[in-house]
Scaffold this motif. Structure first.
Motif, PDB file in Angstrom:
ATOM      1  N   ASP A  95     -20.712 128.535  64.329  1.00  0.00           N
ATOM      2  CA  ASP A  95     -21.110 127.141  64.145  1.00  0.00           C
ATOM      3  C   ASP A  95     -19.835 126.330  63.942  1.00  0.00           C
ATOM      4  O   ASP A  95     -19.262 126.319  62.855  1.00  0.00           O
ATOM      5  CB  ASP A  95     -22.037 127.022  62.930  1.00  0.00           C
ATOM      6  N   GLY A 121     -19.479 123.116  63.998  1.00  0.00           N
ATOM      7  CA  GLY A 121     -19.653 121.845  63.307  1.00  0.00           C
ATOM      8  C   GLY A 121     -18.931 120.700  63.966  1.00  0.00           C
ATOM      9  O   GLY A 121     -19.089 120.433  65.154  1.00  0.00           O
ATOM     10  N   GLU A 122     -18.062 120.018  63.189  1.00  0.00           N
ATOM     11  CA  GLU A 122     -17.330 118.847  63.692  1.00  0.00           C
ATOM     12  C   GLU A 122     -15.925 119.200  64.163  1.00  0.00           C
ATOM     13  O   GLU A 122     -15.050 118.321  64.244  1.00  0.00           O
ATOM     14  CB  GLU A 122     -17.232 117.775  62.592  1.00  0.00           C
ATOM     15  N   ILE A 171     -17.812 129.620  60.656  1.00  0.00           N
ATOM     16  CA  ILE A 171     -18.434 128.354  60.236  1.00  0.00           C
ATOM     17  C   ILE A 171     -17.326 127.327  60.021  1.00  0.00           C
ATOM     18  O   ILE A 171     -16.381 127.580  59.274  1.00  0.00           O
ATOM     19  CB  ILE A 171     -19.231 128.504  58.928  1.00  0.00           C
ATOM     20  N   TRP A 172     -17.429 126.191  60.700  1.00  0.00           N
ATOM     21  CA  TRP A 172     -16.472 125.076  60.524  1.00  0.00           C
ATOM     22  C   TRP A 172     -17.213 123.911  59.900  1.00  0.00           C
ATOM     23  O   TRP A 172     -18.256 123.486  60.399  1.00  0.00           O
ATOM     24  CB  TRP A 172     -15.882 124.671  61.868  1.00  0.00           C
ATOM     25  N   ARG A 173     -16.668 123.372  58.823  1.00  0.00           N
ATOM     26  CA  ARG A 173     -17.240 122.187  58.192  1.00  0.00           C
ATOM     27  C   ARG A 173     -16.141 121.196  57.836  1.00  0.00           C
ATOM     28  O   ARG A 173     -15.096 121.584  57.316  1.00  0.00           O
ATOM     29  CB  ARG A 173     -18.015 122.559  56.914  1.00  0.00           C
ATOM     30  N   SER A 174     -16.380 119.922  58.113  1.00  0.00           N
ATOM     31  CA  SER A 174     -15.490 118.852  57.676  1.00  0.00           C
ATOM     32  C   SER A 174     -16.054 118.250  56.393  1.00  0.00           C
ATOM     33  O   SER A 174     -17.263 118.039  56.276  1.00  0.00           O
ATOM     34  CB  SER A 174     -15.379 117.767  58.752  1.00  0.00           C
ATOM     35  N   PHE A 199     -22.783 122.829  50.749  1.00  0.00           N
ATOM     36  CA  PHE A 199     -21.944 123.711  51.563  1.00  0.00           C
ATOM     37  C   PHE A 199     -22.339 125.174  51.384  1.00  0.00           C
ATOM     38  O   PHE A 199     -22.511 125.909  52.358  1.00  0.00           O
ATOM     39  CB  PHE A 199     -20.466 123.531  51.207  1.00  0.00           C
ATOM     40  N   ASP A 205     -25.775 125.883  52.879  1.00  0.00           N
ATOM     41  CA  ASP A 205     -25.681 125.873  54.330  1.00  0.00           C
ATOM     42  C   ASP A 205     -25.056 127.170  54.845  1.00  0.00           C
ATOM     43  O   ASP A 205     -25.531 127.770  55.827  1.00  0.00           O
ATOM     44  CB  ASP A 205     -24.838 124.665  54.765  1.00  0.00           C
ATOM     45  N   LEU A 245     -12.857 124.815  56.071  1.00  0.00           N
ATOM     46  CA  LEU A 245     -13.180 123.519  55.470  1.00  0.00           C
ATOM     47  C   LEU A 245     -12.051 122.547  55.801  1.00  0.00           C
ATOM     48  O   LEU A 245     -10.924 122.684  55.303  1.00  0.00           O
ATOM     49  CB  LEU A 245     -13.346 123.644  53.951  1.00  0.00           C
TER      50      LEU A 245
END
Length: 449
Positions: free
Chosen positions: A112, A114-115, A173-176, A186, A189, A226
């Motif tokens: 995933d 993400g952004e 998993i990539w999250r901004s 977070f 998720d 992150l």
């Protein structure tokens, strides 16, 4: 019979160590625990422990010989090139249904992004990629922070790194944190994704949630990223503390940095979180890397692609920007539009065009404490690096300890640099790089240029 090379590759992809590999190889060959112990000159308890760890890494449950049978069936099916559905069906038919639920999912279900931005063009960073790859794949670091000022290329480096090593992980998993999701959001998720949404009743307590997350980070080889971590840190604070509603991110970092697991949490931040400072150690599993500007030859590619001329002046332009790729792109576009691409014509004016880069610097400036801003303004008026004793004279109203804390904070934010003017390096001095000094003088001093 499964070829040894194939078996070894499968084992490595599941994080099986060299010591565990010997036990796995002999077990698949049908050797008993006693025979394996004798051949490897270890005790039987060690063989059982290594087998137990191997089963965990392949997500095999059950008891005794049943687990070995499940593992053998799984490896045979993978070697025969069966699809996940066929593997699951065979395991359900031949062994029991519990194994099929734990088989690896397909790529779309295990990654995933993400952004995460698409990085179609990437410049240099060979040393940084080699260092971080070694930390993650060879040293098995649990927590890594990429640190540096805005526009320096931390996010692009993280994307490039993650794409290059993605096949070594079961989950990515990539999250901004630009939108400042809460720590609870977070962790929740991440657990949902790693459990394939099987964990539906989660504990309310953040520590219990983190414990559940760590369980999955132990079961699976995961890479969590992150980005924009500075977004959850408190503005105007010199010590890297969090906004009140985001304080539990500190617990997340501490727990994931201290607790044993086989995964990695990678941060991108303009500021160094306190937990990184407290946990990192040259021989430990928590690391930080200051992302500097591009080397001259790599930065020159940006100017080359923009069609700029007067190459003999490119190094001066790159030095002014300290190799910051975003700053170079902004000023390069201006030179192309207004100076017909002639770098020499622009540099003779001894000025700089900030454009959209100012937005990045404004965000960093607004995060500073009042004392940090005062220190930056003081350093912006100096023509050369300044010693601590001179700074004490320039800002006499603050104590030496406050002065040192402020300098340390600005250093962690990558806004000041140090130099040693004495031959024996006994005296440290402090200064602002050209671009930062221009910014402060132009926008934050009463006597603007």
């Amino acid at each position: 019979m499964i070829p040894e090379d194939f078996l070894k590759n499968i084992a490595a992809s599941h994080g099986v160590s060299e010591l565990e590999w010997d036990v796995l190889r002999l077990s698949i060959d049908g050797k008993s625990i006693k025979a394996i112990a004798q051949e490897l000159a270890i005790n039987e308890g060690t063989v059982r422990k290594r087998l137990s760890d191997i089963y965990k890494k392949f997500h095999i449950d059950g008891r005794g010989p049943v687990k070995l049978a499940k593992l053998q069936q799984l490896l045979v099916n993978q070697y025969q090139g069966l699809s996940n559905e066929q593997v699951s069906s065979n395991l359900i038919t031949n062994i029991d249904s519990s194994v099929g639920d734990k088989l690896p999912l397909n790529a779309s279900q295990t990654q995933d992004w993400g952004e995460a931005p698409e990085v179609s063009v990437f410049y240099g960073r060979k040393a940084e990629l080699e260092t971080t790859t070694q930390w993650i794949l060879e040293n098995h670091c649990r927590l890594i922070a990429l640190l540096g000022m805005g526009g320096i290329g931390k996010t692009n480096l993280a994307v490039k790194l993650a794409k290059e090593i993605q096949d070594k992980f079961e989950f990515i998993i990539w999250r901004s944190l630009d939108n400042q999701p809460s720590p609870q959001e977070f962790v929740t998720d991440a657990i949902a994704f790693l459990s394939n949404h099987q964990e539906t009743e989660l504990p309310a307590d953040i520590n219990e949630k983190i414990s559940l997350l760590i369980k999955y980070l132990r079961q699976h080889r995961c890479l969590l990223i992150l980005d924009a971590f500075e977004s959850v840190l408190r503005s105007g604070d010199r010590f890297g503390r969090y906004e009140k509603e985001h304080e539990d991110y500190g617990i997340v970092l501490k727990r994931l940095g201290e607790t044993e697991h086989q995964s990695c949490l990678l941060l991108c931040s303009q500021e160094k979180p306190r937990e990184i400072s407290l946990l990192e150690n040259p021989k430990g599993l928590v690391k930080s890397l200051k992302v500097e500007g591009l080397k001259v030859e790599d930065a020159a590619q940006i100017l080359q692609e923009q069609g700029l001329t007067a190459k003999e002046h490119w190094k001066s332009l790159i030095d002014y920007a300290k190799g910051n790729p975003f700053a170079l792109k902004i000023v390069g576009a201006t030179i192309k539009d207004l100076f017909n691409g002639n770098v020499a014509e622009f540099t003779k004016h001894n000025t700089w065009v900030f454009g959209d880069f100012r937005t990045i610097l404004d965000e960093q400036w607004n995060r500073l404490s009042k004392l940090e801003k005062q220190m930056m303004q003081c350093l912006a008026t100096e023509t050369k690096a300044v010693s601590l004793s001179k700074l004490k004279k320039e800002i006499p109203q603050i104590s030496t300890s406050e002065l040192i804390e402020t300098l340390a904070s600005l250093k962690r934010r990558a806004l000041i640099d140090t130099s040693h003017q004495n031959k024996d390096e006994s005296q440290t001095s402090y200064y602002l790089e050209y671009l930062i000094k221009k910014y402060v003088k132009k926008y934050h001093l009463s006597h603007d240029e």
